[in-house]
Design an enzyme around this catalytic site. Sequence first.
Site, short mmCIF file in Angstrom:
data_model
loop_
_atom_site.label_atom_id
_atom_site.label_comp_id
_atom_site.label_asym_id
_atom_site.label_seq_id
_atom_site.Cartn_x
_atom_site.Cartn_y
_atom_site.Cartn_z
N TYR B 105 0.84 -1.20 0.00
CA TYR B 105 0.00 0.00 0.00
C TYR B 105 0.88 1.25 0.00
CZ TYR B 105 -3.24 3.57 1.74
OH TYR B 105 -3.99 4.71 1.88
N GLU B 193 -4.18 7.08 -3.77
CA GLU B 193 -3.97 5.82 -3.08
C GLU B 193 -3.67 4.75 -4.11
OE1 GLU B 193 -6.35 4.80 0.95
OE2 GLU B 193 -7.38 4.32 -0.90
#
Lengths: 296, 387
Positions: B105, B193
Amino acid sequence: MVVLVNESTRVVVQGITGRQASFHVRRMLDYGTKIVAGVRPGKRGERVHGVPVYDSVEEAVKETGANASIIFVPAPAAPDAFMEAVEAGLDLVVVITEGIPVHDELKMYWRAKESGTIMIGPNTPGVLSVGVAHLGIMPTGAFSRKEGGGVGVVSRSGTLTYQVCQYLSRLGVGQTTVIGVGGDRITGLDFVDVLEMFEEDEETKGVLLIGEIGGTMEEEAAKFIARGFEKPVVAYVAGVTAPPGKKMGHAGAIIEGRRGTAESKIKAFEEAGVPVGRTPLEAAELVKRALESRMK
Amino acid sequence: MRPLQLQEYIAKRILSERYGVKIPRGEVAETPEEAAAIAEKLGRPVVLKSQILVGGRGKAGAIRTASSPEEAARVASELLGRVFKGHIVRKLYVEEKLEIERELYVGLSLDRVEKAIALIVSSEGGMDVEEIAEKSPEKLLRLKIHPLYGLWDHHVRRAVQKLSLPDPQAVEASTLIRALYKAMVELDAELIEVNPLVLTASGELVAADVRLFVDDYALFRHRELESVIEYTQADALERMASEMGLNYVKLEGNVGILANGAGMAMATMDLVQFVGGRPANFLDVGGGASSEVVERAIELILTHESVRVVFMNIFGGITRCDEVARGIVEALRALRPSIPFVIRLTGTNEEEGRAILEEFSRGSGLAIYVVSTMEEGAKLAAQLAGG
């Protein structure tokens, strides 16, 4: 005494030739605010309600001794106007403009911090030292001053402040200084900064905080108060019924994930011993009661 | 209006073309035939991803895989036109299915508390960052990037270290983080993101999914983005309102609420609920509203079928009550609503405003109630709506 602005504050109005600015300059002058200069590049030599216009803030400061500014410049150019004001060495800059991109606001925030300039706003109704001076767009008729002091008001919202202060005035509770910190996510002043100012001010006998959903400014204020704030504080929090994920008019009023709910703010205040009004009227009544019990 | 989210395929295209971020090969399909053709061209198993702006697409079944062009066509025909959480699937992004070795991530977001940009990385990806923070906080690193001074090498080093990648991919990850930061600033993004960031079996580092939100206030310097932003149906009214200079949010109840100023509108909404009513919407006509704006606001509120009563709470400061009253009268005269209007008008030019309203309401045949406080108005509105 009042905080932030007083009779010796000398104000330059950036973007003075605009329609909105010109309207509010008239009102601020009528209130007794010392507006000494206006700025609009390329319009040097003009006058707006008798106020001389300059090409730059630096020029205005040099020729008039201005130490504060109020910005009415549209969003695309407002950050530049702000940087210009800071670089000209002003102590206080009120940014009325709404809709400034948040990345610009970040830069403005830190630039102000570095130079020691106080930034009020953006997206603020301004600051009103009741009966003394007004740097903003508030309807001053709703506010009243009282011999012997009154309550200091700090808020994230304009109209709601006018509403609660009108109630306070009707209940016979005077206000000392009314500060709108602004409705955006990034604001120059937060509640804690203003609480510190009100703590110092002798005429301010108590504080009314008007908060809303979004961010953690209210929770921070509650923590600060719990550590031992000397004066009585009352709060109101708007947005109890607001759904998550929606911007409620203000860019700053948005429930992000599980954070920023009215519930958590109200809880924080109550845990800090701060009574919270469930309606604007109730908030005003709580202020009256808090000040009265203080007097006894 | 909410921060503007770009559809995945647009976000990926921008990050890939302008910032060199590696993304899976893929194209957009609007028909099953197109989906099959893309799968054929890619020549391997594909993922068909519904281009809708909702979270949890995978769990909802809006992301599917296919191992042949025929299967891609069949899956596409099942997905296209389907509704997930109120969003209709009109486009599919068909991309190569990655062989996943690890999921990571990397995200950048606005940190309003610290007044900074937050760089968040996690050695485990594929789920919600809040979920990672709760379940395995030790895998997560959050760095504060000062907006005046930007991203420095030591930030990047620490972030990459957290990802614990082999050397060649660590270098790639550094480049990616720098590119994302650049995009965050240049695009006026509120959130970028990459989740998951996939380390493939062949050792590539690929942005498998991207979420990108841009600041709507900054669109004036990103004209190119305006044309690619797609508004969902649910947002259509909110969008229309914002184009008229109104702030509008739909809620679930039956009392239409119109006020000036965001704080005041929220307080009115809360008060209506507090006295037992159910707000149907939130409509802020803003400061200094003209009669024309008020007229349009009333029109908008009446498009709500669930609204049984309208409560207008106006505090005239900059806004003049007589001006507002004229707008109300013009709107009511033209629209002749069949539902009652509770109106509270106070502040600048209050007497003139009330006089205009009272004169009009006499003999108009409409149910107009002029009240003097917001408490009184809220109670009456809640009562007229009948719960």
